[in-house]
Design a protein around this motif. Structure first.
Motif, PDB file in Angstrom:
ATOM      1  N   SER A   1       0.824  -1.218   0.000  1.00  0.00           N
ATOM      2  CA  SER A   1       0.000   0.000   0.000  1.00  0.00           C
ATOM      3  C   SER A   1       0.851   1.258   0.000  1.00  0.00           C
ATOM      4  O   SER A   1       0.427   2.305  -0.523  1.00  0.00           O
TER       5      SER A   1
ATOM      6  N   THR B   1      -9.851  -0.494  -5.185  1.00  0.00           N
ATOM      7  CA  THR B   1     -10.648  -0.204  -3.995  1.00  0.00           C
ATOM      8  C   THR B   1     -11.130  -1.454  -3.279  1.00  0.00           C
ATOM      9  O   THR B   1     -11.372  -1.419  -2.068  1.00  0.00           O
ATOM     10  N   ASP B   2     -11.269  -2.559  -4.013  1.00  0.00           N
ATOM     11  CA  ASP B   2     -11.750  -3.781  -3.372  1.00  0.00           C
ATOM     12  C   ASP B   2     -10.596  -4.675  -2.904  1.00  0.00           C
ATOM     13  O   ASP B   2     -10.752  -5.881  -2.746  1.00  0.00           O
TER      14      ASP B   2
ATOM     15  N   PRO C   1      -8.566  -3.485   0.018  1.00  0.00           N
ATOM     16  CA  PRO C   1      -8.048  -2.684   1.124  1.00  0.00           C
ATOM     17  C   PRO C   1      -7.133  -3.481   2.051  1.00  0.00           C
ATOM     18  O   PRO C   1      -6.392  -2.900   2.842  1.00  0.00           O
ATOM     19  N   ASP C   2      -7.184  -4.815   1.915  1.00  0.00           N
ATOM     20  CA  ASP C   2      -6.377  -5.696   2.738  1.00  0.00           C
ATOM     21  C   ASP C   2      -5.103  -6.146   2.025  1.00  0.00           C
ATOM     22  O   ASP C   2      -4.513  -7.178   2.364  1.00  0.00           O
TER      23      ASP C   2
END
Length: 219
Positions: A65, A82-83, A85-86
Motif C-alpha cells: 500500500s 478499492t476492493d 483494502p487488505d
C-alpha cells in the motif's frame, strides 16, 4: 493446460547502487524506517550481482500500500484497487523471504510464456522450473526500477503473495500488476495508471504472465 514450453523475458536491471539511489529519491528508506546509508552500504556489498538482481525491501518494512503510489506510467501514479483494502495482509506463500530488511531477488522474469494460464496451473509449473513466484511488493519494486516491464497486454501476476482467511482457507484473490483502462471504480482519471489488483485463483487471462525469479538472498 496451456503450452508448457519455457521462454525468457528477463530485462537487465540497473546496477544495485543505481537501484538504491532510485529508492532513496522515491523516499523508500523513510517509509521503511531504514537509513539511506544502510541501503547504499547493502548495495555496495552486493555489487557482484549487478544486472541480474533486484534490490527489495522486506514487505514488513515497505508494504504494497505504501509502494504502489510511487509507481508511474504515462505520468500517472500507481494505485491499489478499492476492493483490495487488505493488500498488506497478503503474506508470502510457498516462498521463503530472507529475514532481513533488505535482500536480493535474482533473474526476475515476467513469465510471458504463461499468459493465459491460471494461477492454479502456474504455481506448480514454476516449481518444476526451479523458479519462485514474486511477492506483490517484489513486483512493485521491479516496476519501480524498470517501468518498461509493465506493458499493455503484457503485464503480470505475483502469486507468491496470498491471503489466508481467519478459518485457515486461502482467499481466491491473487495479486497482479497491470495498467488501468480507467473504467469502473478505477475512474477515468486513472486511465493508463499502474494498477495493483487481483484476479481469481482459477481464472486465465491472455494479458497476464506470472512474474518469477530464481531465488532470494541477503547478499
Amino acid at each position: 493446460m496451456p503450452d508448457t514450453s519455457s521462454s525468457t523475458t528477463v530485462t537487465p536491471l540497473p546496477s544495485l547502487a543505481a537501484q538504491a539511489e532510485h529508492l532513496i529519491e522515491l523516499g523508500v528508506p523513510e517509509l521503511a524506517g531504514i537509513p539511506a546509508d544502510q541501503l547504499r552500504a547493502f548495495a555496495a556489498e552486493a555489487g557482484s550481482h549487478d544486472g541480474d538482481a533486484l534490490l527489495a525491501v522486506h514487505p514488513d518494512r515497505a508494504p504494497a500500500s505504501a509502494l504502489a503510489p510511487l509507481l508511474r506510467h504515462d505520468g500517472k501514479p500507481g494505485f491499489v484497487v478499492t476492493d483490495m483494502p487488505d493488500v498488506d495482509c497478503f503474506d508470502p506463500y510457498t516462498v521463503e523471504v530472507p529475514d532481513a530488511p533488505l535482500y536480493l531477488v535474482t533473474d526476475v522474469d515476467r513469465g510471458d510464456h504463461m499468459a493465459n494460464w491460471s494461477p492454479e496451473e502456474a504455481l506448480p509449473a514454476l516449481a518444476q522450473q526451479d523458479r519462485t513466484p514474486l511477492l506483490i511488493t517484489e513486483g512493485i519494486h521491479w516496476v519501480l526500477q524498470r517501468p518498461a516491464v509493465l506493458e499493455r497486454n503484457h503485464c503480470f501476476m505475483t502469486i507468491g503473495s496470498r491471503l489466508r482467511k481467519a478459518n485457515g482457507a486461502l482467499d481466491a484473490r491473487t495479486p497482479a500488476i497491470w495498467i488501468s483502462n480507467g473504467t469502473g471504480r478505477d475512474g477515468h482519471e486513472r486511465r493508463n495508471a499502474p494498477k495493483v489488483g487481483w484476479c481469481w485463483w482459477g481464472n486465465r487471462h491472455t494479458w497476464l504472465g506470472f512474474a518469477s525469479a530464481t531465488g532470494r538472498s541477503h547478499s
